[in-house]
Motif scaffolding. Sequence first.
Motif, short mmCIF file in Angstrom:
data_model
loop_
_atom_site.label_atom_id
_atom_site.label_comp_id
_atom_site.label_asym_id
_atom_site.label_seq_id
_atom_site.Cartn_x
_atom_site.Cartn_y
_atom_site.Cartn_z
N THR A 58 0.85 -1.19 0.00
CA THR A 58 0.00 0.00 0.00
C THR A 58 0.88 1.24 0.00
O THR A 58 2.09 1.17 0.26
CB THR A 58 -0.93 0.03 1.23
N ASN B 269 -5.70 9.27 -1.98
CA ASN B 269 -6.02 8.25 -0.97
C ASN B 269 -4.83 8.10 -0.03
O ASN B 269 -3.71 7.85 -0.48
CB ASN B 269 -6.34 6.92 -1.66
N SER C 128 -3.63 3.77 -0.19
CA SER C 128 -4.01 3.30 -1.52
C SER C 128 -3.37 1.94 -1.81
O SER C 128 -2.19 1.73 -1.53
CB SER C 128 -3.57 4.31 -2.58
N GLU D 5 -5.99 5.15 -11.83
CA GLU D 5 -5.48 6.41 -11.30
C GLU D 5 -5.21 7.41 -12.42
O GLU D 5 -4.77 7.03 -13.52
CB GLU D 5 -4.18 6.18 -10.52
N THR E 72 -3.53 12.38 -8.60
CA THR E 72 -2.83 11.75 -7.47
C THR E 72 -1.53 12.47 -7.15
O THR E 72 -1.03 12.37 -6.02
CB THR E 72 -2.52 10.28 -7.78
#
Length: 349
Positions: free
Chosen positions: A136, A142, A145, A179, A184
Amino acid sequence: RPFVSPKARNLSPKRNSSKGRTPGGGIPRRQLSKSSLLNASGKILSDYDGIIPRAIHDLFETKKEQQREAKIHLSYLEIYNDSIRDLLGSDDTSSENLQLRDDGQGISIKGLSSMEVKTAVEAKELMDVASVRRTTGSTGSNARSSRSHAICILTVTINHGKRKRSKAKLTLVDLAGSERLKETGAEGLTKQEGIAINRDLFVLAKVVSALADRSKQGRRSSVTHIPYRDCKLTRILRDSLGGNCCTVMVACISPASVNLEESVNTLRYAQRAKAITNAVKQNVVARSLSSTESLAMQRENKHLKNQVADLMKTLNEIKASMLITTASDKEEGHNAVEIEGNLVEEEKC
């Protein structure tokens, strides 16, 4: 709950099943404690329990109800940057960069660990361990993520006698969300991870589109090639997508206006996936013999051959005896005719 039950029950022993999430963006994963999964009587407590714990619960409930000799093995892996990693293996490098093999019966992963589980609680504990080890990271969209696709495989084997068994798989797939690098703000390694995720999802979309076109056109379809081999994700999910399998795909979308385009694309993706039709048949395989069973069968074959030889000998003796008796009866009849002829000649004289 009705969404899960039919698929879990169909596993035993007729077919495979697969559940997955579409690339419509990640959703927060809630870590379930052991108590939230099952209570003392083995029943699900909360309506908030998700698809995966419900599927596992129904699978073990079905095994308990049918009371058959069945074994369930669990494997858990992730695909990170196009590399396969065993999430239940050892911490050394032997659990990383596993290789795919086509054994003639489907795609297998060399070196992937498989652990027998006897209860839903045991399965949940192993899945918790794998979830902690999954890769992750934090992005601008996020804080936690998923940077990989996770695949949990539950293999069910049911014995129907000495040399016959049925096999089925329940494949639970958690795809990393697609994404947009601008949103991001990813850089460096995180950026490369996002590119790898999007590439896998793009290939998956191509496979789904090709399978949907082939299903719609039927035998007249001009689709001759399905690009399974373009990435490892689609190679592993080949049976789940277009093989001997019943598949459920869950589309995750957002009501937010900023996600409108992504939500619409996800719904179109799901519509194409819905058009795929698979022909399902029972998975029955012949079980290989152990050395002990092989020796026992050889001894039995030798014993049966001796019995056949003894019966043939007895049968030949009976035939020979019948031939001797028949020849003796014929000779006696011939002698009786000669005596009767002599008597007739004497009377004439």
